[in-house]
Design a protein around this motif. Sequence first.
Motif, PDB file in Angstrom:
ATOM      1  N   THR A 310       1.130  -1.299  -0.136  1.00 16.41           N
ATOM      2  CA  THR A 310       0.008  -0.029  -0.288  1.00 16.41           C
ATOM      3  C   THR A 310       1.233   1.078   0.437  1.00 16.41           C
ATOM      4  O   THR A 310       1.533   1.476   0.985  1.00 16.41           O
ATOM      5  CB  THR A 310      -1.124  -0.053   1.154  1.00 16.41           C
ATOM      6  N   PRO A 311       0.980   2.516  -0.583  1.00 14.34           N
ATOM      7  CA  PRO A 311      -0.530   2.747  -1.247  1.00 14.34           C
ATOM      8  C   PRO A 311      -0.633   2.043  -3.215  1.00 14.34           C
ATOM      9  O   PRO A 311      -2.035   2.678  -3.296  1.00 14.34           O
ATOM     10  CB  PRO A 311      -0.812   4.159  -1.393  1.00 14.34           C
ATOM     11  N   HIS A 312       0.427   2.135  -3.195  1.00 14.66           N
ATOM     12  CA  HIS A 312      -0.102   1.693  -4.412  1.00 14.66           C
ATOM     13  C   HIS A 312      -0.264   2.563  -5.818  1.00 14.66           C
ATOM     14  O   HIS A 312       0.423   2.158  -6.683  1.00 14.66           O
ATOM     15  CB  HIS A 312      -1.294   0.536  -5.004  1.00 14.66           C
ATOM     16  N   GLY A 313      -0.842   3.099  -5.406  1.00 13.89           N
ATOM     17  CA  GLY A 313      -0.627   4.297  -6.494  1.00 13.89           C
ATOM     18  C   GLY A 313      -0.779   5.852  -5.926  1.00 13.89           C
ATOM     19  O   GLY A 313      -1.357   5.749  -4.698  1.00 13.89           O
ATOM     20  N   LEU A 314      -1.358   6.972  -6.572  1.00 11.33           N
ATOM     21  CA  LEU A 314      -2.317   7.926  -5.537  1.00 11.33           C
ATOM     22  C   LEU A 314      -3.773   8.118  -5.470  1.00 11.33           C
ATOM     23  O   LEU A 314      -3.833   8.658  -4.608  1.00 11.33           O
ATOM     24  CB  LEU A 314      -2.089   8.840  -7.206  1.00 11.33           C
ATOM     25  N   THR A 315      -4.110   6.549  -6.023  1.00 13.71           N
ATOM     26  CA  THR A 315      -4.905   6.046  -5.234  1.00 13.71           C
ATOM     27  C   THR A 315      -5.012   4.846  -5.329  1.00 13.71           C
ATOM     28  O   THR A 315      -4.513   3.813  -6.192  1.00 13.71           O
ATOM     29  CB  THR A 315      -6.961   6.145  -6.211  1.00 13.71           C
ATOM     30  N   ASP A 316      -5.938   4.017  -4.699  1.00 12.97           N
ATOM     31  CA  ASP A 316      -6.113   2.222  -4.444  1.00 12.97           C
ATOM     32  C   ASP A 316      -6.455   2.009  -5.875  1.00 12.97           C
ATOM     33  O   ASP A 316      -5.529   1.177  -6.563  1.00 12.97           O
ATOM     34  CB  ASP A 316      -7.037   1.654  -3.607  1.00 12.97           C
ATOM     35  N   ASP A 317      -7.115   2.446  -6.543  1.00 14.11           N
ATOM     36  CA  ASP A 317      -7.975   1.644  -7.349  1.00 14.11           C
ATOM     37  C   ASP A 317      -6.486   1.191  -9.148  1.00 14.11           C
ATOM     38  O   ASP A 317      -6.625   0.666  -9.446  1.00 14.11           O
ATOM     39  CB  ASP A 317      -9.127   1.982  -8.124  1.00 14.11           C
ATOM     40  N   GLY A 318      -6.806   3.550  -8.194  1.00 16.29           N
ATOM     41  CA  GLY A 318      -5.621   3.495  -9.957  1.00 16.29           C
ATOM     42  C   GLY A 318      -4.037   2.694  -9.805  1.00 16.29           C
ATOM     43  O   GLY A 318      -3.541   2.460 -11.219  1.00 16.29           O
ATOM     44  N   GLY A 319      -3.862   2.834  -8.775  1.00 17.05           N
ATOM     45  CA  GLY A 319      -2.638   1.629  -8.412  1.00 17.05           C
ATOM     46  C   GLY A 319      -2.660   0.790  -9.140  1.00 17.05           C
ATOM     47  O   GLY A 319      -1.564  -0.182  -9.422  1.00 17.05           O
ATOM     48  N   VAL A 320      -3.290  -0.306  -8.456  1.00 16.49           N
ATOM     49  CA  VAL A 320      -3.383  -1.295  -9.044  1.00 16.49           C
ATOM     50  C   VAL A 320      -3.595  -1.673  -9.997  1.00 16.49           C
ATOM     51  O   VAL A 320      -3.401  -2.771 -10.863  1.00 16.49           O
ATOM     52  CB  VAL A 320      -4.937  -2.245  -7.891  1.00 16.49           C
ATOM     53  N   GLU A 321      -4.739  -0.732 -10.463  1.00 12.76           N
ATOM     54  CA  GLU A 321      -5.016  -0.610 -12.195  1.00 12.76           C
ATOM     55  C   GLU A 321      -3.430  -0.540 -13.211  1.00 12.76           C
ATOM     56  O   GLU A 321      -3.135  -1.629 -13.807  1.00 12.76           O
ATOM     57  CB  GLU A 321      -5.957  -0.319 -12.972  1.00 12.76           C
ATOM     58  N   LEU A 322      -2.861   0.507 -12.747  1.00 14.36           N
ATOM     59  CA  LEU A 322      -1.305   0.769 -13.180  1.00 14.36           C
ATOM     60  C   LEU A 322      -0.452  -0.412 -13.141  1.00 14.36           C
ATOM     61  O   LEU A 322      -0.039  -0.549 -14.407  1.00 14.36           O
ATOM     62  CB  LEU A 322      -0.798   2.145 -12.888  1.00 14.36           C
ATOM     63  N   LEU A 323      -0.393  -0.886 -11.511  1.00 13.69           N
ATOM     64  CA  LEU A 323       0.519  -2.332 -11.945  1.00 13.69           C
ATOM     65  C   LEU A 323       0.180  -3.335 -12.205  1.00 13.69           C
ATOM     66  O   LEU A 323       1.379  -4.080 -13.033  1.00 13.69           O
ATOM     67  CB  LEU A 323       0.521  -2.305 -10.058  1.00 13.69           C
ATOM     68  N   GLY A 324      -1.050  -3.927 -12.721  1.00 13.73           N
ATOM     69  CA  GLY A 324      -1.152  -4.993 -13.565  1.00 13.73           C
ATOM     70  C   GLY A 324      -1.433  -4.661 -14.703  1.00 13.73           C
ATOM     71  O   GLY A 324      -1.289  -5.531 -15.655  1.00 13.73           O
ATOM     72  N   THR A 325      -1.913  -3.664 -15.408  1.00 13.09           N
ATOM     73  CA  THR A 325      -1.675  -3.625 -16.938  1.00 13.09           C
ATOM     74  C   THR A 325      -0.086  -3.256 -17.085  1.00 13.09           C
ATOM     75  O   THR A 325      -0.341  -3.051 -18.618  1.00 13.09           O
ATOM     76  CB  THR A 325      -2.685  -2.810 -17.551  1.00 13.09           C
ATOM     77  N   ALA A 326       0.215  -1.965 -16.792  1.00  9.48           N
ATOM     78  CA  ALA A 326       2.041  -1.020 -17.035  1.00  9.48           C
ATOM     79  C   ALA A 326       2.937  -1.887 -17.018  1.00  9.48           C
ATOM     80  O   ALA A 326       3.746  -1.891 -16.730  1.00  9.48           O
ATOM     81  CB  ALA A 326       1.885   0.193 -16.984  1.00  9.48           C
ATOM     82  N   VAL A 327       2.345  -2.742 -15.190  1.00  4.09           N
ATOM     83  CA  VAL A 327       4.441  -3.105 -15.036  1.00  4.09           C
ATOM     84  C   VAL A 327       4.125  -4.358 -14.780  1.00  4.09           C
ATOM     85  O   VAL A 327       5.301  -5.249 -15.003  1.00  4.09           O
ATOM     86  CB  VAL A 327       4.242  -2.637 -13.403  1.00  4.09           C
ATOM     87  N   LEU A 328       3.200  -5.273 -14.674  1.00  6.04           N
ATOM     88  CA  LEU A 328       3.226  -6.924 -14.463  1.00  6.04           C
ATOM     89  C   LEU A 328       3.996  -6.928 -15.992  1.00  6.04           C
ATOM     90  O   LEU A 328       4.222  -8.189 -16.153  1.00  6.04           O
ATOM     91  CB  LEU A 328       2.693  -7.576 -14.227  1.00  6.04           C
ATOM     92  N   PRO A 329       3.164  -6.489 -17.557  1.00  4.63           N
ATOM     93  CA  PRO A 329       3.770  -7.177 -18.435  1.00  4.63           C
ATOM     94  C   PRO A 329       5.243  -6.829 -18.733  1.00  4.63           C
ATOM     95  O   PRO A 329       5.648  -7.606 -19.805  1.00  4.63           O
ATOM     96  CB  PRO A 329       3.148  -6.585 -19.341  1.00  4.63           C
ATOM     97  N   LEU A 330       5.560  -5.784 -18.295  1.00  8.85           N
ATOM     98  CA  LEU A 330       6.806  -5.698 -17.991  1.00  8.85           C
ATOM     99  C   LEU A 330       7.843  -6.847 -17.644  1.00  8.85           C
ATOM    100  O   LEU A 330       8.820  -6.224 -17.670  1.00  8.85           O
ATOM    101  CB  LEU A 330       7.792  -4.287 -18.051  1.00  8.85           C
ATOM    102  N   LEU A 331       7.488  -7.614 -16.585  1.00  7.71           N
ATOM    103  CA  LEU A 331       7.845  -8.593 -15.860  1.00  7.71           C
ATOM    104  C   LEU A 331       8.724  -9.520 -16.068  1.00  7.71           C
ATOM    105  O   LEU A 331       7.859 -10.260 -17.077  1.00  7.71           O
ATOM    106  CB  LEU A 331       7.857  -8.422 -14.615  1.00  7.71           C
ATOM    107  N   ASP A 332      10.106 -10.218 -16.081  1.00  7.59           N
ATOM    108  CA  ASP A 332      10.191 -11.754 -16.667  1.00  7.59           C
ATOM    109  C   ASP A 332      10.164 -12.578 -15.512  1.00  7.59           C
ATOM    110  O   ASP A 332      11.101 -12.143 -14.628  1.00  7.59           O
ATOM    111  CB  ASP A 332      11.394 -11.123 -17.466  1.00  7.59           C
TER     112      ASP A 332
END
Length: 356
Positions: A310-332
Amino acid sequence: MTVAEIGLGLQSDKRAGDYARLARRAEEHGFDVLSVFGDLMYQPPIFPLLEMAAATRRVRLGPACLNPYSAAPYEIAGQVAALDLASHGRAYLGLARGTWLGAVGIAQPRPLTALAEAVKVIHLLLAGDRDGFEGEMFRLAPGTALRYAVHRPRPPLLLGAWGPKGAALAGRIADELKVGGSANPAMVPVIRERVARGADEVGRDPGEVGLVFGAVTVVDRDGAAARARARTEVAMYLAVVADLDPTAHVPADLLAGVKELVDAGRHEEAGRLIPGDLLDLFAFSGDPEHVAAQAQALIDAGVRCVEFGTPHGLTDDGGVELLGTAVLPLLDRSPGAVAGGARGGHDPSCRNPIRG
């Protein structure tokens, strides 16, 4: 070899329904583990965990962490049994010594003994063993047993610790060790060596103990805004975790200045004192590319699971969404990216084990 896992750590300060919504989105995005922190004076983790169990099908779930001082081992056994039943075998048990309990009048004597004996009692109860147990701090009278069915006799055990003795205990008895409040890949070999000392004592392969590193996370397309928020969050515990990291070499005058401002309630000012390279040791923060690079460095160093707290992002939902859509796909997260560690079969996190 094992594929690295990505976890999401939630503070238990939300309304009913929020946990289910966030959990569903996290599972859809591909997160593997959902943890709920057990920090003092927040909602007990079991409430959000049960809500999330009903809203998900795949992710593992657990408290990070409970402690054997504010909850008796038989009560902890009951909570993990309930979560395992509700999630159809997806629960893990997170334990740590806890912190700040003096504020509610609870002493914490002999933490290593308390943790080791609590684990023993919990495992005896979940296994239906009626032989009893007589320890130095906890006991079970012969014939004492749970009066309800459990899903599994031994859900995976995660211990939260930084220090040599706590890590060695994990090496002896745990499936995972959580280092909460760290995003520093230089700490991975340090912790692995500490775990190995305990594992060697019992003839165990140190690689059986998966390492989980997690910390405050703030991701946003506006990387500067995300890092500013993370600086404020990190300032509140920097003085504590910096002392626990022998690789960090934080100047004493910087720590003193941060602590003075935090004590005065001037958290944003305190955060502005934290330079970027130091911030990266104790938080995941910035734009998605930067956060992904931080997580990848830990995976490459051999961490079994990276937990975005926590807090993941500037908002909870926004942070979770961005982690899922823009961070996880970049990880090997391929097996070749992970050096050692396992999650007790396929069946961990502590936001910050020093805080409980």
